[in-house]
Write an enzyme that holds these catalytic residues in place. Sequence first.
Site, PDB file in Angstrom:
ATOM      1  N   LYS A  89       0.716  -0.709   0.088  1.00 33.53           N
ATOM      2  CA  LYS A  89       0.149   0.421  -0.049  1.00 33.53           C
ATOM      3  C   LYS A  89       0.924   0.722  -0.314  1.00 33.53           C
ATOM      4  O   LYS A  89       2.054   0.887   0.665  1.00 33.53           O
ATOM      5  CB  LYS A  89      -0.539   0.076   1.346  1.00 33.53           C
ATOM      6  CG  LYS A  89      -2.138  -1.247   1.097  1.00 33.53           C
ATOM      7  CD  LYS A  89      -2.779  -1.601   2.591  1.00 33.53           C
ATOM      8  CE  LYS A  89      -4.277  -2.025   2.251  1.00 33.53           C
ATOM      9  NZ  LYS A  89      -5.100  -2.527   3.759  1.00 33.53           N
ATOM     10  N   TYR A 115     -12.885  -1.958  -3.487  1.00 33.12           N
ATOM     11  CA  TYR A 115     -12.975  -1.767  -1.506  1.00 33.12           C
ATOM     12  C   TYR A 115     -14.766  -1.626  -1.671  1.00 33.12           C
ATOM     13  O   TYR A 115     -15.489  -1.432  -0.653  1.00 33.12           O
ATOM     14  CB  TYR A 115     -12.242  -0.530  -0.942  1.00 33.12           C
ATOM     15  CG  TYR A 115     -11.153  -1.515  -0.622  1.00 33.12           C
ATOM     16  CD1 TYR A 115     -10.905  -2.224   0.556  1.00 33.12           C
ATOM     17  CD2 TYR A 115     -10.395  -0.385  -0.686  1.00 33.12           C
ATOM     18  CE1 TYR A 115      -9.499  -3.067   0.416  1.00 33.12           C
ATOM     19  CE2 TYR A 115      -8.908  -0.770  -0.036  1.00 33.12           C
ATOM     20  CZ  TYR A 115      -8.386  -2.228   0.304  1.00 33.12           C
ATOM     21  OH  TYR A 115      -7.232  -2.641   0.970  1.00 33.12           O
ATOM     22  N   PHE A 140     -15.198   4.075   7.419  1.00 33.84           N
ATOM     23  CA  PHE A 140     -14.000   4.359   7.502  1.00 33.84           C
ATOM     24  C   PHE A 140     -13.422   4.618   5.937  1.00 33.84           C
ATOM     25  O   PHE A 140     -12.406   4.691   5.155  1.00 33.84           O
ATOM     26  CB  PHE A 140     -13.111   3.792   8.100  1.00 33.84           C
ATOM     27  CG  PHE A 140     -13.306   2.291   7.189  1.00 33.84           C
ATOM     28  CD1 PHE A 140     -12.823   1.358   6.377  1.00 33.84           C
ATOM     29  CD2 PHE A 140     -14.333   0.599   8.193  1.00 33.84           C
ATOM     30  CE1 PHE A 140     -13.264  -0.164   5.887  1.00 33.84           C
ATOM     31  CE2 PHE A 140     -13.997  -0.414   8.522  1.00 33.84           C
ATOM     32  CZ  PHE A 140     -13.919  -0.927   6.782  1.00 33.84           C
ATOM     33  N   ARG A 198      -2.309 -14.375   4.568  1.00 33.68           N
ATOM     34  CA  ARG A 198      -3.465 -13.692   6.220  1.00 33.68           C
ATOM     35  C   ARG A 198      -2.295 -14.099   7.199  1.00 33.68           C
ATOM     36  O   ARG A 198      -2.733 -13.054   7.565  1.00 33.68           O
ATOM     37  CB  ARG A 198      -4.775 -14.466   5.601  1.00 33.68           C
ATOM     38  CG  ARG A 198      -4.993 -13.965   4.682  1.00 33.68           C
ATOM     39  CD  ARG A 198      -5.875 -12.439   4.859  1.00 33.68           C
ATOM     40  NE  ARG A 198      -6.826 -11.632   5.932  1.00 33.68           N
ATOM     41  CZ  ARG A 198      -7.303 -10.550   5.686  1.00 33.68           C
ATOM     42  NH1 ARG A 198      -7.442  -9.622   4.481  1.00 33.68           N
ATOM     43  NH2 ARG A 198      -7.620  -9.816   6.653  1.00 33.68           N
ATOM     44  N   THR A 229      -5.724  -6.933  11.059  1.00 34.97           N
ATOM     45  CA  THR A 229      -5.788  -5.493  10.089  1.00 34.97           C
ATOM     46  C   THR A 229      -5.361  -4.680  11.048  1.00 34.97           C
ATOM     47  O   THR A 229      -4.542  -3.491  10.309  1.00 34.97           O
ATOM     48  CB  THR A 229      -7.623  -5.469  10.105  1.00 34.97           C
ATOM     49  OG1 THR A 229      -8.112  -6.906   9.290  1.00 34.97           O
ATOM     50  CG2 THR A 229      -7.488  -4.224   9.412  1.00 34.97           C
ATOM     51  N   ARG A 249       2.165  -6.354   9.548  1.00 38.65           N
ATOM     52  CA  ARG A 249       1.829  -5.856   9.708  1.00 38.65           C
ATOM     53  C   ARG A 249       1.905  -5.048  11.123  1.00 38.65           C
ATOM     54  O   ARG A 249       2.353  -4.102  11.935  1.00 38.65           O
ATOM     55  CB  ARG A 249       0.356  -5.661   9.996  1.00 38.65           C
ATOM     56  CG  ARG A 249      -0.635  -5.599   8.051  1.00 38.65           C
ATOM     57  CD  ARG A 249      -1.881  -6.383   8.523  1.00 38.65           C
ATOM     58  NE  ARG A 249      -2.349  -5.692   7.188  1.00 38.65           N
ATOM     59  CZ  ARG A 249      -4.216  -6.595   6.848  1.00 38.65           C
ATOM     60  NH1 ARG A 249      -4.393  -7.379   7.229  1.00 38.65           N
ATOM     61  NH2 ARG A 249      -4.040  -5.899   6.022  1.00 38.65           N
ATOM     62  N   ASN A 294      -1.682   0.198   7.315  1.00 37.36           N
ATOM     63  CA  ASN A 294      -1.135  -1.661   7.336  1.00 37.36           C
ATOM     64  C   ASN A 294      -0.257  -1.917   6.289  1.00 37.36           C
ATOM     65  O   ASN A 294      -0.648  -3.022   6.319  1.00 37.36           O
ATOM     66  CB  ASN A 294      -2.285  -2.291   8.426  1.00 37.36           C
ATOM     67  CG  ASN A 294      -3.804  -1.931   6.846  1.00 37.36           C
ATOM     68  OD1 ASN A 294      -3.619  -1.958   5.734  1.00 37.36           O
ATOM     69  ND2 ASN A 294      -4.667  -2.911   7.471  1.00 37.36           N
ATOM     70  N   HIS A 337      -2.027  -5.341   1.807  1.00 37.79           N
ATOM     71  CA  HIS A 337      -3.188  -5.990   1.391  1.00 37.79           C
ATOM     72  C   HIS A 337      -3.281  -7.534   0.585  1.00 37.79           C
ATOM     73  O   HIS A 337      -2.288  -8.292   0.196  1.00 37.79           O
ATOM     74  CB  HIS A 337      -4.120  -5.026   0.300  1.00 37.79           C
ATOM     75  CG  HIS A 337      -5.047  -5.643   0.028  1.00 37.79           C
ATOM     76  ND1 HIS A 337      -6.484  -5.908  -0.035  1.00 37.79           N
ATOM     77  CD2 HIS A 337      -5.321  -7.008  -0.887  1.00 37.79           C
ATOM     78  CE1 HIS A 337      -7.181  -6.929  -0.128  1.00 37.79           C
ATOM     79  NE2 HIS A 337      -6.762  -7.748  -0.961  1.00 37.79           N
ATOM     80  N   GLU A 366      -9.896 -10.555  -7.864  1.00 44.45           N
ATOM     81  CA  GLU A 366      -8.654  -9.113  -7.528  1.00 44.45           C
ATOM     82  C   GLU A 366      -7.723  -9.215  -8.581  1.00 44.45           C
ATOM     83  O   GLU A 366      -7.340  -8.164  -8.815  1.00 44.45           O
ATOM     84  CB  GLU A 366      -8.007  -9.447  -6.046  1.00 44.45           C
ATOM     85  CG  GLU A 366      -9.458  -8.422  -5.056  1.00 44.45           C
ATOM     86  CD  GLU A 366      -9.052  -8.458  -3.575  1.00 44.45           C
ATOM     87  OE1 GLU A 366     -10.129  -8.596  -2.612  1.00 44.45           O
ATOM     88  OE2 GLU A 366      -8.032  -9.178  -2.724  1.00 44.45           O
TER      89      GLU A 366
HETATM   90  N1  UDP Z   1     -10.379  -0.431   7.657  1.00 46.97           N
HETATM   91  C1  UDP Z   1      -9.782   0.666   8.484  1.00 46.97           C
HETATM   92  N2  UDP Z   1     -10.544   1.447   9.425  1.00 46.97           N
HETATM   93  C2  UDP Z   1     -10.707  -0.321  10.051  1.00 46.97           C
HETATM   94  C3  UDP Z   1     -10.794  -1.288   9.404  1.00 46.97           C
HETATM   95  C4  UDP Z   1     -10.094  -1.904   8.316  1.00 46.97           C
HETATM   96  O1  UDP Z   1      -9.158   2.032   8.256  1.00 46.97           O
HETATM   97  O2  UDP Z   1     -11.744  -0.054  10.834  1.00 46.97           O
HETATM   98  C5  UDP Z   1      -8.492  -0.109   6.401  1.00 46.97           C
HETATM   99  C6  UDP Z   1      -7.189  -0.886   6.218  1.00 46.97           C
HETATM  100  O3  UDP Z   1      -6.419  -0.205   5.670  1.00 46.97           O
HETATM  101  C7  UDP Z   1      -7.754  -2.394   5.966  1.00 46.97           C
HETATM  102  C8  UDP Z   1      -8.576  -1.940   4.789  1.00 46.97           C
HETATM  103  O4  UDP Z   1     -10.026  -1.015   4.977  1.00 46.97           O
HETATM  104  O5  UDP Z   1      -6.287  -2.968   5.971  1.00 46.97           O
HETATM  105  C9  UDP Z   1      -9.820  -3.427   4.303  1.00 46.97           C
HETATM  106  O6  UDP Z   1     -10.395  -3.652   5.811  1.00 46.97           O
HETATM  107  P1  UDP Z   1     -10.384  -5.568   5.701  1.00 46.97           P
HETATM  108  O7  UDP Z   1     -12.127  -4.813   7.099  1.00 46.97           O
HETATM  109  O8  UDP Z   1     -10.827  -6.127   4.294  1.00 46.97           O
HETATM  110  O9  UDP Z   1      -9.489  -5.697   6.706  1.00 46.97           O
HETATM  111  P2  UDP Z   1      -7.836  -6.478   6.205  1.00 46.97           P
HETATM  112  O10 UDP Z   1      -8.902  -7.522   4.747  1.00 46.97           O
HETATM  113  O11 UDP Z   1      -6.922  -5.186   4.862  1.00 46.97           O
HETATM  114  O12 UDP Z   1      -7.288  -7.260   7.053  1.00 46.97           O
HETATM  115 MG    MG Z   2      -9.977  -7.564   3.788  1.00 44.93          MG
END
Ligand code: UDP
Ligand code: MG
Length: 143
Positions: free
Chosen positions: A10, A50, A58, A86, A92, A103, A113, A116, A127
């Site tokens: 990112k 997204y 958010f 993952r 996250t 992370r 973070n 992705h 994707e």
């Molecule tokens: N995100 C955020 N606030 C939150 C949750 C997610 O800003 O409370 C952002 C963060 O950059 C995250 C992305 O949105 O990686 C996508 O969220 P997701 O829940 O899919 O998390 P991921 O799959 O990336 O762990």
């Molecule tokens: Mg996600």
Amino acid sequence: MSNRTFAILKPDCVRKNLIGQVLTNITDVGFKVLAMKMTRLTKDSASGFYEIHKERPFFNDLLDYMTSGPCVPLALEKDNAVEDFRKLIGATNPAEAAEGTIRKMYAKDITENIVHGSDSDENAAIEISHFFSRKELLENNGF
Ligand code: UDP
Ligand code: MG
């Protein structure tokens, strides 16, 4: 179980000059890079990517962050790719991520973070095709 996943280094990863370090963390555990590019997302491409989060509080901050600078999309290959990736990146929220995860090591907060990773085989395929053409994937196959 598919052997492909999709990742993005990112904009904070690029800004912090961590592309090489994070790629090393990824390839050290056995992922092969199938396709890679450096690109800056538009508001439209980031909101398409997204889409699933568009009602979340958010969402606007997420779009600002993801369009704030260039990023590095990656198509990756390994047995059990989605789950293993993952695990490698961690939760996250970096405050909740396990020791040694990408992370935990590099991320500032739950928004910025670093990386992705796809959450299912189905989304990995969607994707990958969002960012890479069939031609790009075929040309790179076999290296
Ligand atoms: N995100 C955020 N606030 C939150 C949750 C997610 O800003 O409370 C952002 C963060 O950059 C995250 C992305 O949105 O990686 C996508 O969220 P997701 O829940 O899919 O998390 P991921 O799959 O990336 O762990
Ligand atoms: Mg996600």
